[in-house]
Design a protein around this motif. Structure first.
Motif, PDB file in Angstrom:
ATOM      1  N   UNK A 139       0.858  -1.186   0.000  1.00  0.00           N
ATOM      2  CA  UNK A 139       0.000   0.000   0.000  1.00  0.00           C
ATOM      3  C   UNK A 139       0.893   1.235   0.000  1.00  0.00           C
ATOM      4  N   UNK A 140       0.397   2.297  -0.594  1.00  0.00           N
ATOM      5  CA  UNK A 140       1.177   3.535  -0.678  1.00  0.00           C
ATOM      6  C   UNK A 140       0.228   4.693  -0.926  1.00  0.00           C
ATOM      7  N   UNK A 141       0.665   5.881  -0.503  1.00  0.00           N
ATOM      8  CA  UNK A 141      -0.109   7.093  -0.780  1.00  0.00           C
ATOM      9  C   UNK A 141       0.416   7.812  -2.012  1.00  0.00           C
ATOM     10  N   UNK A 142       1.396   7.196  -2.677  1.00  0.00           N
ATOM     11  CA  UNK A 142       2.021   7.766  -3.870  1.00  0.00           C
ATOM     12  C   UNK A 142       1.294   7.253  -5.121  1.00  0.00           C
ATOM     13  N   UNK A 143       0.521   8.094  -5.773  1.00  0.00           N
ATOM     14  CA  UNK A 143      -0.264   7.678  -6.934  1.00  0.00           C
ATOM     15  C   UNK A 143       0.615   7.252  -8.100  1.00  0.00           C
ATOM     16  N   UNK A 144       1.767   7.896  -8.258  1.00  0.00           N
ATOM     17  CA  UNK A 144       2.689   7.509  -9.328  1.00  0.00           C
ATOM     18  C   UNK A 144       3.194   6.086  -9.104  1.00  0.00           C
ATOM     19  N   UNK A 145       3.453   5.751  -7.853  1.00  0.00           N
ATOM     20  CA  UNK A 145       3.903   4.392  -7.538  1.00  0.00           C
ATOM     21  C   UNK A 145       2.796   3.384  -7.823  1.00  0.00           C
ATOM     22  N   UNK A 146       1.570   3.708  -7.453  1.00  0.00           N
ATOM     23  CA  UNK A 146       0.442   2.809  -7.712  1.00  0.00           C
ATOM     24  C   UNK A 146       0.322   2.534  -9.211  1.00  0.00           C
ATOM     25  N   UNK A 147       0.423   3.563 -10.018  1.00  0.00           N
ATOM     26  CA  UNK A 147       0.347   3.397 -11.470  1.00  0.00           C
ATOM     27  C   UNK A 147       1.518   2.556 -11.995  1.00  0.00           C
ATOM     28  N   UNK A 148       2.701   2.767 -11.415  1.00  0.00           N
ATOM     29  CA  UNK A 148       3.880   1.966 -11.766  1.00  0.00           C
ATOM     30  C   UNK A 148       3.618   0.489 -11.475  1.00  0.00           C
ATOM     31  N   UNK A 149       2.999   0.209 -10.316  1.00  0.00           N
ATOM     32  CA  UNK A 149       2.721  -1.174  -9.924  1.00  0.00           C
ATOM     33  C   UNK A 149       1.710  -1.833 -10.846  1.00  0.00           C
ATOM     34  N   UNK A 150       0.687  -1.101 -11.237  1.00  0.00           N
ATOM     35  CA  UNK A 150      -0.342  -1.643 -12.129  1.00  0.00           C
ATOM     36  C   UNK A 150       0.285  -2.092 -13.448  1.00  0.00           C
ATOM     37  N   UNK A 151       1.229  -1.313 -13.957  1.00  0.00           N
ATOM     38  CA  UNK A 151       1.939  -1.692 -15.190  1.00  0.00           C
ATOM     39  C   UNK A 151       2.871  -2.877 -14.931  1.00  0.00           C
ATOM     40  N   UNK A 152       3.524  -2.873 -13.767  1.00  0.00           N
ATOM     41  CA  UNK A 152       4.493  -3.926 -13.438  1.00  0.00           C
ATOM     42  C   UNK A 152       3.814  -5.284 -13.257  1.00  0.00           C
ATOM     43  N   UNK A 153       2.555  -5.287 -12.807  1.00  0.00           N
ATOM     44  CA  UNK A 153       1.831  -6.537 -12.582  1.00  0.00           C
ATOM     45  C   UNK A 153       1.699  -7.375 -13.860  1.00  0.00           C
ATOM     46  N   UNK A 154       1.815  -6.739 -15.004  1.00  0.00           N
ATOM     47  CA  UNK A 154       1.635  -7.429 -16.283  1.00  0.00           C
ATOM     48  C   UNK A 154       2.946  -7.970 -16.857  1.00  0.00           C
ATOM     49  N   UNK A 155       4.066  -7.683 -16.172  1.00  0.00           N
ATOM     50  CA  UNK A 155       5.378  -8.070 -16.683  1.00  0.00           C
ATOM     51  C   UNK A 155       5.866  -9.390 -16.076  1.00  0.00           C
ATOM     52  N   UNK A 156       6.968  -9.904 -16.622  1.00  0.00           N
ATOM     53  CA  UNK A 156       7.643 -11.100 -16.099  1.00  0.00           C
ATOM     54  C   UNK A 156       6.701 -12.298 -15.982  1.00  0.00           C
ATOM     55  N   UNK A 157       5.792 -12.415 -16.945  1.00  0.00           N
ATOM     56  CA  UNK A 157       4.758 -13.441 -16.874  1.00  0.00           C
ATOM     57  C   UNK A 157       5.324 -14.859 -16.864  1.00  0.00           C
ATOM     58  N   UNK A 158       6.246 -15.164 -17.781  1.00  0.00           N
ATOM     59  CA  UNK A 158       6.798 -16.517 -17.875  1.00  0.00           C
ATOM     60  C   UNK A 158       7.544 -16.901 -16.590  1.00  0.00           C
ATOM     61  N   UNK A 159       8.363 -15.981 -16.097  1.00  0.00           N
ATOM     62  CA  UNK A 159       9.097 -16.241 -14.861  1.00  0.00           C
ATOM     63  C   UNK A 159       8.137 -16.483 -13.702  1.00  0.00           C
ATOM     64  N   UNK A 160       7.121 -15.650 -13.587  1.00  0.00           N
ATOM     65  CA  UNK A 160       6.198 -15.746 -12.466  1.00  0.00           C
ATOM     66  C   UNK A 160       5.382 -17.031 -12.511  1.00  0.00           C
ATOM     67  N   UNK A 161       5.001 -17.462 -13.710  1.00  0.00           N
ATOM     68  CA  UNK A 161       4.269 -18.723 -13.844  1.00  0.00           C
ATOM     69  C   UNK A 161       5.144 -19.890 -13.403  1.00  0.00           C
ATOM     70  N   UNK A 162       6.417 -19.874 -13.830  1.00  0.00           N
ATOM     71  CA  UNK A 162       7.352 -20.926 -13.434  1.00  0.00           C
ATOM     72  C   UNK A 162       7.541 -20.945 -11.916  1.00  0.00           C
ATOM     73  N   UNK A 163       7.768 -19.796 -11.338  1.00  0.00           N
ATOM     74  CA  UNK A 163       8.011 -19.732  -9.900  1.00  0.00           C
ATOM     75  C   UNK A 163       6.772 -20.145  -9.115  1.00  0.00           C
ATOM     76  N   UNK A 164       5.599 -19.800  -9.617  1.00  0.00           N
ATOM     77  CA  UNK A 164       4.365 -20.204  -8.950  1.00  0.00           C
ATOM     78  C   UNK A 164       4.219 -21.716  -8.950  1.00  0.00           C
TER      79      UNK A 164
END
Length: 295
Positions: A139-164
């Motif tokens: 959680x954060x009160x920084x809106x720029x960080x929140x927007x950064x996280x929303x974009x980041x959630x869509x990245x590293x898909x193959x790695x994250x699937x493997x690790x999961x």
């Protein structure tokens, strides 16, 4: 998967009184914070002694862990066992320093409990508070960080699937691989992990209510300090206040925690479990053992 992710984030946004962003782990939450703030090898990140190795590994993936209090570039408060860590006020630090409240195993009881060190970010580990296989919340009160996280959630898909998959294999005792090395850059949660978290959301209130109930029972037997606006999975009791310490080590975890941060002085604590994975019978047995060893 987006629908499930949104449902989970809405749940924790209510429980944590702030916009919640879901990542595969608390380590990946820290990774997102470090990346957003462009912390690299030329920087230092403060974390105190005796913390979990996952913090050192995560910081070391990007930067340099330090126990030096003199103006690091990023500062992590270790709110361990549901107890807020207070070292000094933000005003005593350089203005550029970003602060993280690592509340990995905390369950918040009041809105006033968020960002206890007036930090920029606060993180939580879902396996520690609802018993899921994966999941971390930032959680954060920084809106720029929140927007950064929303974009980041869509990245590293193959790695994250493997690790999961490796996490689920480890649960079934079929994995001997260390999947944690790349965990800080994990950012995507695949469907099995999301469904597992969704099924276990009910454990949040179950765990919270049971911990509160057991704290009241324990308070009748032993004195200890707790925060009134958050709880954790264990109660830390100073080992020096107990007798037959070698016997107690057979039943309870014993851990160090800093008491004097400037001098790096620590004390040993017995961790008495309160969380929902401890049955009533086991809790009562532990309580009997503890009562016998109170000085």
């Amino acid at each position: 998967t987006n629908k499930i992710k949104n449902e989970i984030e809405e749940f924790f946004s209510k429980k944590l009184f702030s916009k919640a962003i879901l990542f595969p782990s608390a380590r990946s939450c820290i990774g997102a914070i470090i990346e957003f703030n462009k912390i690299g090898r030329g920087n230092e990140v403060y974390v105190n002694k005796w913390v979990s190795n996952c913090l050192f590994n995560t910081i070391g993936y990007y930067s340099n862990p330090t126990i030096n209090l003199n103006d690091p570039d990023l500062f992590i408060f270790n709110n361990l066992w549901g107890v807020k860590q207070k070292i000094f006020k933000k005003a005593k630090l350089k203005k550029k320093i970003k602060l993280i409240d690592d509340s990995c195993d905390s369950i918040l009881l009041k809105k006033s409990s968020t960002f206890p060190n007036n930090s920029d970010y606060e993180i939580f580990s879902l396996p520690k508070i609802i018993g899921s296989i994966s999941g971390g919340i930032v959680i954060s009160r920084n809106k720029k960080f929140i927007n950064f996280c929303i974009k980041r959630q869509k990245k590293n898909r193959k790695l994250s699937i493997l690790q999961s998959k490796l996490k689920f294999f480890e649960l079934n005792k079929t994995s001997i691989f260390d999947y944690r090395y790349n965990e800080p850059i994990n950012s995507y949660l695949e469907k099995n992990a999301l469904v597992d978290i969704l099924k276990k959301l009910k454990n949040y209130e179950i765990n919270k209510n049971l911990i509160i109930k057991r704290i009241k029972i324990l308070q009748n037997s032993v004195k200890f300090k707790i925060d009134d606006d958050r709880v954790g999975p264990v109660i830390a009791i100073e080992l020096s206040k107990l007798k037959n310490q070698n016997e107690l080590k057979k039943y309870f975890l014993i851990r160090h925690k800093l008491k004097n941060y400037k001098k790096n002085h620590s004390k040993k604590y017995l961790l008495f479990p309160l969380h929902f994975k401890i049955s009533e019978q086991k809790f009562n047995n532990y309580l009997k053992i503890l009562k016998k060893n109170i000085k």
